[in-house]
Scaffold this motif. Structure first.
Motif, mmCIF file in Angstrom:
data_model
loop_
_atom_site.group_PDB
_atom_site.id
_atom_site.type_symbol
_atom_site.label_atom_id
_atom_site.label_comp_id
_atom_site.label_asym_id
_atom_site.label_seq_id
_atom_site.Cartn_x
_atom_site.Cartn_y
_atom_site.Cartn_z
ATOM 1 N N VAL A 41 -20.664 0.052 68.555
ATOM 2 C CA VAL A 41 -21.849 -0.426 69.272
ATOM 3 C C VAL A 41 -22.662 -1.369 68.384
ATOM 4 N N GLN A 42 -22.843 -1.001 67.123
ATOM 5 C CA GLN A 42 -23.598 -1.848 66.198
ATOM 6 C C GLN A 42 -22.915 -3.199 66.013
ATOM 7 N N VAL A 43 -21.602 -3.190 65.842
ATOM 8 C CA VAL A 43 -20.864 -4.437 65.620
ATOM 9 C C VAL A 43 -20.972 -5.335 66.847
ATOM 10 N N LYS A 44 -20.780 -4.775 68.041
ATOM 11 C CA LYS A 44 -20.882 -5.568 69.272
ATOM 12 C C LYS A 44 -22.286 -6.133 69.443
ATOM 13 N N ASP A 45 -23.286 -5.310 69.203
ATOM 14 C CA ASP A 45 -24.672 -5.748 69.330
ATOM 15 C C ASP A 45 -24.972 -6.875 68.343
ATOM 16 N N PHE A 46 -24.522 -6.708 67.117
ATOM 17 C CA PHE A 46 -24.723 -7.732 66.089
ATOM 18 C C PHE A 46 -24.089 -9.059 66.521
ATOM 19 N N LEU A 47 -22.828 -9.021 66.950
ATOM 20 C CA LEU A 47 -22.132 -10.249 67.326
ATOM 21 C C LEU A 47 -22.776 -10.910 68.538
ATOM 22 N N GLN A 48 -23.244 -10.124 69.499
ATOM 23 C CA GLN A 48 -23.919 -10.689 70.670
ATOM 24 C C GLN A 48 -25.215 -11.382 70.267
ATOM 25 N N GLN A 49 -25.977 -10.751 69.404
ATOM 26 C CA GLN A 49 -27.240 -11.358 68.982
ATOM 27 C C GLN A 49 -27.027 -12.592 68.119
ATOM 28 N N MET A 50 -25.926 -12.629 67.385
ATOM 29 C CA MET A 50 -25.652 -13.784 66.514
ATOM 30 C C MET A 50 -25.120 -14.981 67.300
ATOM 31 N N LEU A 83 -16.865 -18.120 63.501
ATOM 32 C CA LEU A 83 -16.429 -16.729 63.495
ATOM 33 C C LEU A 83 -16.317 -16.215 62.064
ATOM 34 N N GLY A 84 -15.819 -17.042 61.169
ATOM 35 C CA GLY A 84 -15.702 -16.656 59.762
ATOM 36 C C GLY A 84 -17.041 -16.328 59.142
ATOM 37 N N GLU A 85 -18.065 -17.123 59.461
ATOM 38 C CA GLU A 85 -19.403 -16.867 58.923
ATOM 39 C C GLU A 85 -19.973 -15.562 59.480
ATOM 40 N N LYS A 86 -19.783 -15.333 60.774
ATOM 41 C CA LYS A 86 -20.265 -14.086 61.378
ATOM 42 C C LYS A 86 -19.579 -12.884 60.736
ATOM 43 N N LEU A 87 -18.279 -12.998 60.513
ATOM 44 C CA LEU A 87 -17.539 -11.887 59.910
ATOM 45 C C LEU A 87 -17.964 -11.655 58.465
ATOM 46 N N GLN A 88 -18.222 -12.725 57.730
ATOM 47 C CA GLN A 88 -18.698 -12.579 56.349
ATOM 48 C C GLN A 88 -20.037 -11.847 56.324
ATOM 49 N N ILE A 89 -20.933 -12.229 57.231
ATOM 50 C CA ILE A 89 -22.240 -11.568 57.306
ATOM 51 C C ILE A 89 -22.055 -10.105 57.693
ATOM 52 N N LEU A 90 -21.192 -9.853 58.671
ATOM 53 C CA LEU A 90 -20.931 -8.484 59.108
ATOM 54 C C LEU A 90 -20.323 -7.651 57.986
ATOM 55 N N ASN A 91 -19.367 -8.212 57.275
ATOM 56 C CA ASN A 91 -18.671 -7.484 56.208
ATOM 57 C C ASN A 91 -19.554 -7.220 54.998
ATOM 58 N N THR A 108 -31.841 -4.856 61.652
ATOM 59 C CA THR A 108 -32.040 -3.964 62.797
ATOM 60 C C THR A 108 -30.733 -3.498 63.439
ATOM 61 N N THR A 109 -29.719 -4.365 63.469
ATOM 62 C CA THR A 109 -28.479 -3.981 64.156
ATOM 63 C C THR A 109 -27.460 -3.318 63.245
#
Length: 139
Positions: free
Chosen positions: A65-74, A81-89, A123-124
């Motif tokens: 849920v956190q990962v999906k919420d984060f990606l939706q807000q980003m 996609l690489g930048e989003k994944l780097q931030i997520l990781n 927050t996410t």
């Protein structure tokens, strides 16, 4: 397996961790039902080492849920996609860390955007260590 588009093969550490745990559980199940099946020792070592490493990263406290919420807000920001994944990781905790993860960050985003991105991250994607630090500070 043939990868037709290398970009579509990008997955997060969270997804790797889940797949790895599923695979380990499957192997355990197979070995209990069919004891004559053996998996190479090198494979089991790599799986163990990778799982132990991922437990030391923000991945261990993330949920689907956190990962999906984060990606939706980003999605409101023009990030690859690489930048989003780097931030997520890596889950940066400051604007300086975000600058290191986003290519040409100062040209693409202003300070307000970076503050908003940082706020979304905080927050996410809460991190267990922050909760522990808050507990220690309150004592």
């Amino acid at each position: 397996m043939i990868i037709k588009n290398a970009r579509s093969a990008l997955i997060s550490n969270y997804e790797v961790f889940n797949l790895l745990n599923e695979r380990i559980e499957y192997q355990k199940e197979v070995q209990t039902t069919r004891p004559n099946v053996e998996y190479p020792e090198h494979l089991r070592t790599i799986q163990f080492e990778l799982a132990e490493y991922l437990k030391t990263t923000p991945t261990k406290s993330q949920t689907t849920v956190q990962v999906k919420d984060f990606l939706q807000q980003m999605n409101q920001y023009a990030l690859t996609l690489g930048e989003k994944l780097q931030i997520l990781n890596l889950r940066p905790k400051s604007a300086v860390e975000i600058y290191l993860l986003i290519e040409e960050c100062e040209e693409r985003f202003n300070e307000q955007d970076l503050d908003n991105i940082l706020s979304i991250i905080i927050t996410t994607l809460p991190h267990e260590e922050e909760n522990e630090e808050e507990f220690v500070e309150n004592e």
